[in-house]
Design a protein around this motif. Structure first.
Motif, PDB file in Angstrom:
ATOM      1  N   VAL A 282     -10.773  15.047  12.529  1.00  0.00           N
ATOM      2  CA  VAL A 282     -11.581  14.156  13.357  1.00  0.00           C
ATOM      3  C   VAL A 282     -12.232  14.958  14.478  1.00  0.00           C
ATOM      4  O   VAL A 282     -11.574  15.649  15.240  1.00  0.00           O
ATOM      5  CB  VAL A 282     -10.725  13.017  13.941  1.00  0.00           C
ATOM      6  N   SER A 283     -13.536  14.863  14.552  1.00  0.00           N
ATOM      7  CA  SER A 283     -14.307  15.496  15.619  1.00  0.00           C
ATOM      8  C   SER A 283     -14.373  14.539  16.806  1.00  0.00           C
ATOM      9  O   SER A 283     -14.515  13.328  16.631  1.00  0.00           O
ATOM     10  CB  SER A 283     -15.728  15.800  15.125  1.00  0.00           C
ATOM     11  N   HIS A 284     -14.277  15.104  18.003  1.00  0.00           N
ATOM     12  CA  HIS A 284     -14.376  14.259  19.187  1.00  0.00           C
ATOM     13  C   HIS A 284     -15.756  14.310  19.816  1.00  0.00           C
ATOM     14  O   HIS A 284     -15.923  14.038  21.005  1.00  0.00           O
ATOM     15  CB  HIS A 284     -13.280  14.630  20.189  1.00  0.00           C
ATOM     16  N   PRO A 387     -19.050  10.660   8.724  1.00  0.00           N
ATOM     17  CA  PRO A 387     -19.137   9.753   9.868  1.00  0.00           C
ATOM     18  C   PRO A 387     -18.582  10.308  11.165  1.00  0.00           C
ATOM     19  O   PRO A 387     -19.201  10.167  12.223  1.00  0.00           O
ATOM     20  CB  PRO A 387     -18.346   8.521   9.405  1.00  0.00           C
ATOM     21  N   PHE A 388     -17.382  10.949  11.119  1.00  0.00           N
ATOM     22  CA  PHE A 388     -16.756  11.350  12.386  1.00  0.00           C
ATOM     23  C   PHE A 388     -15.847  12.567  12.216  1.00  0.00           C
ATOM     24  O   PHE A 388     -14.935  12.764  13.005  1.00  0.00           O
ATOM     25  CB  PHE A 388     -15.944  10.193  12.982  1.00  0.00           C
ATOM     26  N   VAL A 389     -16.100  13.395  11.212  1.00  0.00           N
ATOM     27  CA  VAL A 389     -15.170  14.484  10.924  1.00  0.00           C
ATOM     28  C   VAL A 389     -15.871  15.830  10.812  1.00  0.00           C
ATOM     29  O   VAL A 389     -17.026  15.926  10.395  1.00  0.00           O
ATOM     30  CB  VAL A 389     -14.389  14.220   9.618  1.00  0.00           C
ATOM     31  N   HIS A 390     -15.113  16.894  11.191  1.00  0.00           N
ATOM     32  CA  HIS A 390     -15.484  18.255  10.844  1.00  0.00           C
ATOM     33  C   HIS A 390     -15.195  18.471   9.358  1.00  0.00           C
ATOM     34  O   HIS A 390     -14.356  17.775   8.768  1.00  0.00           O
ATOM     35  CB  HIS A 390     -14.652  19.284  11.616  1.00  0.00           C
ATOM     36  N   THR A 391     -15.827  19.472   8.777  1.00  0.00           N
ATOM     37  CA  THR A 391     -15.525  19.899   7.412  1.00  0.00           C
ATOM     38  C   THR A 391     -15.081  21.353   7.431  1.00  0.00           C
ATOM     39  O   THR A 391     -15.734  22.192   8.049  1.00  0.00           O
ATOM     40  CB  THR A 391     -16.758  19.755   6.507  1.00  0.00           C
ATOM     41  N   LEU A 392     -13.959  21.653   6.775  1.00  0.00           N
ATOM     42  CA  LEU A 392     -13.476  23.018   6.593  1.00  0.00           C
ATOM     43  C   LEU A 392     -13.251  23.214   5.102  1.00  0.00           C
ATOM     44  O   LEU A 392     -12.652  22.354   4.436  1.00  0.00           O
ATOM     45  CB  LEU A 392     -12.186  23.272   7.370  1.00  0.00           C
ATOM     46  N   ALA A 393     -13.746  24.341   4.574  1.00  0.00           N
ATOM     47  CA  ALA A 393     -13.701  24.532   3.125  1.00  0.00           C
ATOM     48  C   ALA A 393     -13.669  26.011   2.782  1.00  0.00           C
ATOM     49  O   ALA A 393     -14.006  26.872   3.600  1.00  0.00           O
ATOM     50  CB  ALA A 393     -14.924  23.873   2.477  1.00  0.00           C
ATOM     51  N   THR A 394     -13.266  26.286   1.547  1.00  0.00           N
ATOM     52  CA  THR A 394     -13.342  27.634   1.001  1.00  0.00           C
ATOM     53  C   THR A 394     -13.602  27.524  -0.490  1.00  0.00           C
ATOM     54  O   THR A 394     -13.416  26.461  -1.094  1.00  0.00           O
ATOM     55  CB  THR A 394     -12.051  28.432   1.275  1.00  0.00           C
ATOM     56  N   ASP A 395     -14.047  28.641  -1.069  1.00  0.00           N
ATOM     57  CA  ASP A 395     -14.290  28.646  -2.508  1.00  0.00           C
ATOM     58  C   ASP A 395     -13.599  29.853  -3.138  1.00  0.00           C
ATOM     59  O   ASP A 395     -12.916  30.629  -2.458  1.00  0.00           O
ATOM     60  CB  ASP A 395     -15.789  28.627  -2.821  1.00  0.00           C
ATOM     61  N   GLY A 397     -14.717  32.531  -4.039  1.00  0.00           N
ATOM     62  CA  GLY A 397     -15.188  33.797  -3.518  1.00  0.00           C
ATOM     63  C   GLY A 397     -14.492  34.231  -2.249  1.00  0.00           C
ATOM     64  O   GLY A 397     -14.663  35.376  -1.800  1.00  0.00           O
ATOM     65  N   GLY A 398     -13.729  33.330  -1.630  1.00  0.00           N
ATOM     66  CA  GLY A 398     -12.938  33.700  -0.469  1.00  0.00           C
ATOM     67  C   GLY A 398     -13.664  33.646   0.854  1.00  0.00           C
ATOM     68  O   GLY A 398     -13.271  34.321   1.808  1.00  0.00           O
ATOM     69  N   SER A 399     -14.719  32.829   0.974  1.00  0.00           N
ATOM     70  CA  SER A 399     -15.367  32.604   2.267  1.00  0.00           C
ATOM     71  C   SER A 399     -14.805  31.332   2.885  1.00  0.00           C
ATOM     72  O   SER A 399     -14.508  30.362   2.180  1.00  0.00           O
ATOM     73  CB  SER A 399     -16.882  32.461   2.093  1.00  0.00           C
ATOM     74  N   ALA A 400     -14.661  31.354   4.216  1.00  0.00           N
ATOM     75  CA  ALA A 400     -14.129  30.198   4.942  1.00  0.00           C
ATOM     76  C   ALA A 400     -15.258  29.567   5.752  1.00  0.00           C
ATOM     77  O   ALA A 400     -15.994  30.268   6.458  1.00  0.00           O
ATOM     78  CB  ALA A 400     -12.998  30.630   5.868  1.00  0.00           C
ATOM     79  N   TYR A 401     -15.371  28.247   5.684  1.00  0.00           N
ATOM     80  CA  TYR A 401     -16.526  27.528   6.240  1.00  0.00           C
ATOM     81  C   TYR A 401     -16.066  26.406   7.152  1.00  0.00           C
ATOM     82  O   TYR A 401     -15.141  25.657   6.822  1.00  0.00           O
ATOM     83  CB  TYR A 401     -17.348  26.972   5.076  1.00  0.00           C
ATOM     84  N   PHE A 402     -16.718  26.300   8.306  1.00  0.00           N
ATOM     85  CA  PHE A 402     -16.508  25.192   9.242  1.00  0.00           C
ATOM     86  C   PHE A 402     -17.859  24.636   9.637  1.00  0.00           C
ATOM     87  O   PHE A 402     -18.814  25.389   9.872  1.00  0.00           O
ATOM     88  CB  PHE A 402     -15.783  25.669  10.504  1.00  0.00           C
ATOM     89  N   ALA A 403     -17.932  23.305   9.761  1.00  0.00           N
ATOM     90  CA  ALA A 403     -19.142  22.674  10.295  1.00  0.00           C
ATOM     91  C   ALA A 403     -18.797  21.301  10.851  1.00  0.00           C
ATOM     92  O   ALA A 403     -17.955  20.594  10.296  1.00  0.00           O
ATOM     93  CB  ALA A 403     -20.222  22.544   9.222  1.00  0.00           C
ATOM     94  N   ASP A 404     -19.448  20.961  11.951  1.00  0.00           N
ATOM     95  CA  ASP A 404     -19.419  19.575  12.410  1.00  0.00           C
ATOM     96  C   ASP A 404     -20.706  18.930  11.933  1.00  0.00           C
ATOM     97  O   ASP A 404     -21.740  18.976  12.595  1.00  0.00           O
ATOM     98  CB  ASP A 404     -19.316  19.496  13.928  1.00  0.00           C
ATOM     99  N   THR A 405     -20.652  18.358  10.730  1.00  0.00           N
ATOM    100  CA  THR A 405     -21.824  17.688  10.162  1.00  0.00           C
ATOM    101  C   THR A 405     -21.764  16.182  10.380  1.00  0.00           C
ATOM    102  O   THR A 405     -22.459  15.422   9.717  1.00  0.00           O
ATOM    103  CB  THR A 405     -21.925  17.974   8.651  1.00  0.00           C
TER     104      THR A 405
END
Length: 767
Positions: A282-284, A387-395, A397-405
């Motif tokens: 949850v993003s604030h 709606p109200f969350v950050h996204t954290l993901a990896t694939d 290939g071993g890259s780590a991703y963060f975004a507040d979309t």
């Protein structure tokens, strides 16, 4: 019978033409028939496969109804605004985060239904309206739920919670669309119902939502074998419609996703496929703003010197005795007009960035089909529906991703300064803007799918080869090696103090990467990831324990009531405690009762006291604040009062989490948010005279640790409250027992893994 409205109120984005949405027509497939296979492995976990989206939804709706029909049936009553009719107007609603009186709930949800917002969204093409795939999935889900109910019969339901109840019946596609919309609004207008309906508590809203979460995306440089890994640890309610349901959804050659899906939603919100994994926290960031209206009279206001009339909506709610209660609602160009702060000159309207957001489900569906981070980012840019969350993901290939979309109102810092007005609601942190001029309307980015929100290019994001992490802190400390700055404050503040939970999260990662945590060679493996996240570390104790000897120099201390108490046993208990909130952690509850007293204002109206000896330094955000003001009278008083409370109740100072915390009579480890526990727990209420807290109602929910290897995903999961809310189900608490013991479930994802389960049960459902 008509009652006077409690206030002039309205629903966000109500159009001038009102459309009544029917809720009595069950969804049907184009050919009138669905088919799906449901395979259940250990702990009842369903693996659903079908040849198309309609069949997949049918199988999912059927399986979910087998386990949790009563929860969704009750929630449908809520969404239709009929709780007063069945349960009485003053009883509390079944909303798990912020329950309100049924009459308040009914007025709000009737407003949503009568506004026609869902019908207007369904009339739009994707991405603004749902895709054909999602429509078929929803229709099938509804048909599957109804098929199970038809076969079983209301009178024969296994769950006594709703067996034979008049409020149980078939659901409609409109009910599910309304649920998806309500999920998007949860931290916006959905959390402000009392202010919309004019029944708000005087002390103001609870600004920090009960939902939270921890999330790590580990890249190839943080893992021992160079594989991408994800930890999902969402902290949502343990009861009601916001629980997670564990499921695998498969259409051969099209979709194969496994993970956690919130009740009443036919898509996976947190999960993985063969080559990618993702989670959310949850993003604030702000979801809405208020607009101060310059009133001409009680039903009109000025914008740019011109008078605009408020819209009107009359909502009717039926009570148990058949009485119909009328509420008159008003709206502005910005959204509903609130009761709070109204005078003869001004009123306030609420503008919610998620008021018309049905895009989230399509975004999750597209993410589930994504093969790598490039495709995941494309899905998020296409739908822009989180709606109200950050996204954290990896694939793989071993890259780590963060975004507040997430959906954030397009308000720049300059605009907030220029248009800012005082808040009419105590404790409200969201912006209040000048509604008398169109110069204060939300802005628009060219890459935004709808006006009024920030587009993808403007949002905080970070991609790394080592890791990204979030525990509901702002974007700033996603990775201390690459602080994120320069974003509008509506997303959150940079260079501000981290709470203890985000700090312990970052420290856990740092210790595992260096090998300083005692778990072996540096770098994460699936096994060390599991061990790390279930360490039950209490970070405030760790940061303050060196100052405890000074606090314990005196054998007796004075309480706030003037009583002298002997603190030697308490000091000995804390000295011998290892700082972990395990089931047998003697000292864990004593520390909590002491620490919680430190944060309380000493007098009404005074600010919250800071017990830290070394204050926060923005140049050292992970290492500060630290230490305990052991000689401060406030600290000494807190220890004395805590010890006195234990003595008064005859509670042993060595009380453990296993003795004090429970869910369905099962002991639950862990500690609270404020103490700095990673997988936190929450109980609504104080420690009782029997040495027990009220039942755990929030905390870690669907925990998932995934390693994306060249041979496929290796996954461990635990659904803390188990798969079924039905107390008669064998899967009501079976995973809860595992969680209590610190154990995990080995996920079965491939066909071979599913087929190898000795407890496999297979059925084919159609209708």
């Amino acid at each position: 019978m008509k009652l006077k409205p409690a206030a002039l109120i309205a629903l966000a984005l109500v159009a001038a033409v009102m459309v009544v949405v029917r809720t009595d027509v069950p969804a049907l497939a184009d050919d009138g028939r669905y088919s799906a296979e449901i395979r259940r492995t250990e702990y009842g976990i369903p693996h659903i496969s079908a040849k198309d989206y309609g069949g997949l939804g049918f199988g999912y709706g059927y399986a979910f109804a087998q386990d949790n029909l009563c929860v969704l049936a009750s929630w449908v009553v809520t969404l239709r605004g009929e709780r007063s009719r069945y349960f009485g107007p003053q009883a509390k609603s079944d909303e798990p985060v912020r329950p309100v009186a049924n009459l308040v709930s009914d007025v709000y949800y009737k407003s949503v239904a009568d506004s026609g917002v869902v019908a207007r969204l369904l009339a739009r093409r994707a991405p603004l309206g749902p895709t054909d795939e999602l429509r078929r999935l929803v229709d099938g889900y509804v048909a599957g739920y109804n098929r199970y109910l038809e076969r079983t019969g209301v009178a024969n339901l296994p769950d006594p919670t709703c067996r034979g109840k008049a409020w149980v019946g078939p659901i409609t596609a409109t009910d599910i669309w309304n649920n998806l919309l309500d999920l998007s609004r949860m931290t916006g207008i959905g959390g402000m119902k009392e202010y919309v309906v004019g029944e708000a508590a005087a002390e103001g809203p609870e600004r920090r939502p009960a939902a939270g979460s921890n999330a790590w995306a580990l890249g190839r440089r943080a893992t021992r074998d160079g594989h991408g890994m994800v930890l999902a640890d969402p902290h949502f309610p343990w009861n009601g419609i916001r629980r997670f349901y564990q499921v695998q959804l498969t259409i051969p050659g099209v979709l194969d996703v496994s993970g956690g899906s919130l009740y009443g939603t036919p898509v996976v919100q947190i999960g993985h496929n063969a080559t990618m994994a993702w989670t959310h926290t949850v993003s604030h960031a702000q979801r809405f703003t208020l607009y101060q209206l310059d009133l001409v009279d009680r039903t009109s206001y000025r914008v740019d010197g011109r008078t605009e009339p408020m819209g009107r909506q009359e909502v009717q709610v039926t009570l148990q005795d058949g009485t119909v209660v009328d509420h008159l609602l008003h709206t502005s160009r910005y959204g509903p007009v609130l009761a709070a702060g109204q005078t003869g000159k001004v009123a306030y309207a609420l503008a919610d960035a998620n008021a018309g957001n049905l895009r989230a489900a399509d975004e999750w569906l597209a993410m589930a089909r994504a093969r790598d981070l490039t495709q995941l980012r494309a899905a998020q840019s296409t739908y822009q529906g989180m709606p109200f969350v950050h996204t954290l993901a990896t694939d793989a290939g071993g890259s780590a991703y963060f975004a507040d979309t997430s959906m954030v109102p397009h308000v720049t810092d300059a605009q907030a300064e220029r248009c800012g007005k005082p808040s009419p609601i105590p404790g409200l942190e969201e912006y209040v803007l000048d509604g008398s001029t169109s110069a204060c309307l939300w802005g628009r980015d060219r890459d935004a799918v709808v006006p009024g929100i920030f587009g993808p290019a403007s949002r905080p994001r970070l991609t790394r080869a080592d890791y990204v992490a979030n525990s509901n802190n702002t974007f700033w400390m996603t990775n201390p090696s690459a602080p994120l700055t320069g974003y509008p404050r509506v997303f959150g503040k940079a260079r501000t103090e981290l709470e203890p939970r985000p700090r312990v999260s970052l420290d856990m990662i740092a210790q595992r990467r260096s090998g300083a945590d005692g778990l072996g060679a540096p770098g994460f493996t699936l096994e060390t990831l599991q061990a790390t996240v279930q360490g039950k570390r209490n970070h405030t104790f760790e940061l303050m324990r060196s100052d405890l000897p000074a606090l314990c120099r005196d054998s007796t201390l004075t309480t706030s009531a003037g009583k002298r108490v002997d603190v030697r046993e308490a000091c000995r208990t804390l000295r011998e405690w290892n700082g972990r909130a395990t089931l047998d952690g003697q000292g864990a509850i004593l520390w909590r009762e002491f620490f919680q007293r430190l944060g309380r204002p000493t007098k009404p109206g005074e600010p919250v006291y800071s017990p830290w000896r070394v204050p926060f330094d923005p140049e050292r955000p992970v290492a500060t604040p630290r230490g305990l003001k052991s000689d401060d009278p406030v600290v000494r008083l807190a220890l004395a009062d805590a010890v006195a409370a234990f003595q008064a109740g005859g509670i042993p100072l060595t009380l453990t989490p296993g003795q004090a915390q429970h869910y369905s009579s099962i002991p639950i480890p862990g500690c609270t948010e404020g103490e700095g526990c990673f997988d936190r727990v929450r109980m609504r209420g104080a420690l009782g005279a029997d040495g027990r807290y009220p039942e755990v109602d929030t905390g870690s929910t669907f925990m998932m640790a995934v390693e994306l290897t060249p041979a496929g995903p290796r996954t461990r999961t635990i659904l803390t409250y188990s798969l079924s809310a039905d107390p008669s189900s064998p899967h009501h608490t079976d995973q809860t027992v595992l969680f209590s013991r610190g154990q995990w479930v080995t996920e079965r994802f491939t066909e071979a893994e599913i087929a190898a389960d000795p407890k496999l049960r297979t059925s084919t459902v159609s209708g």
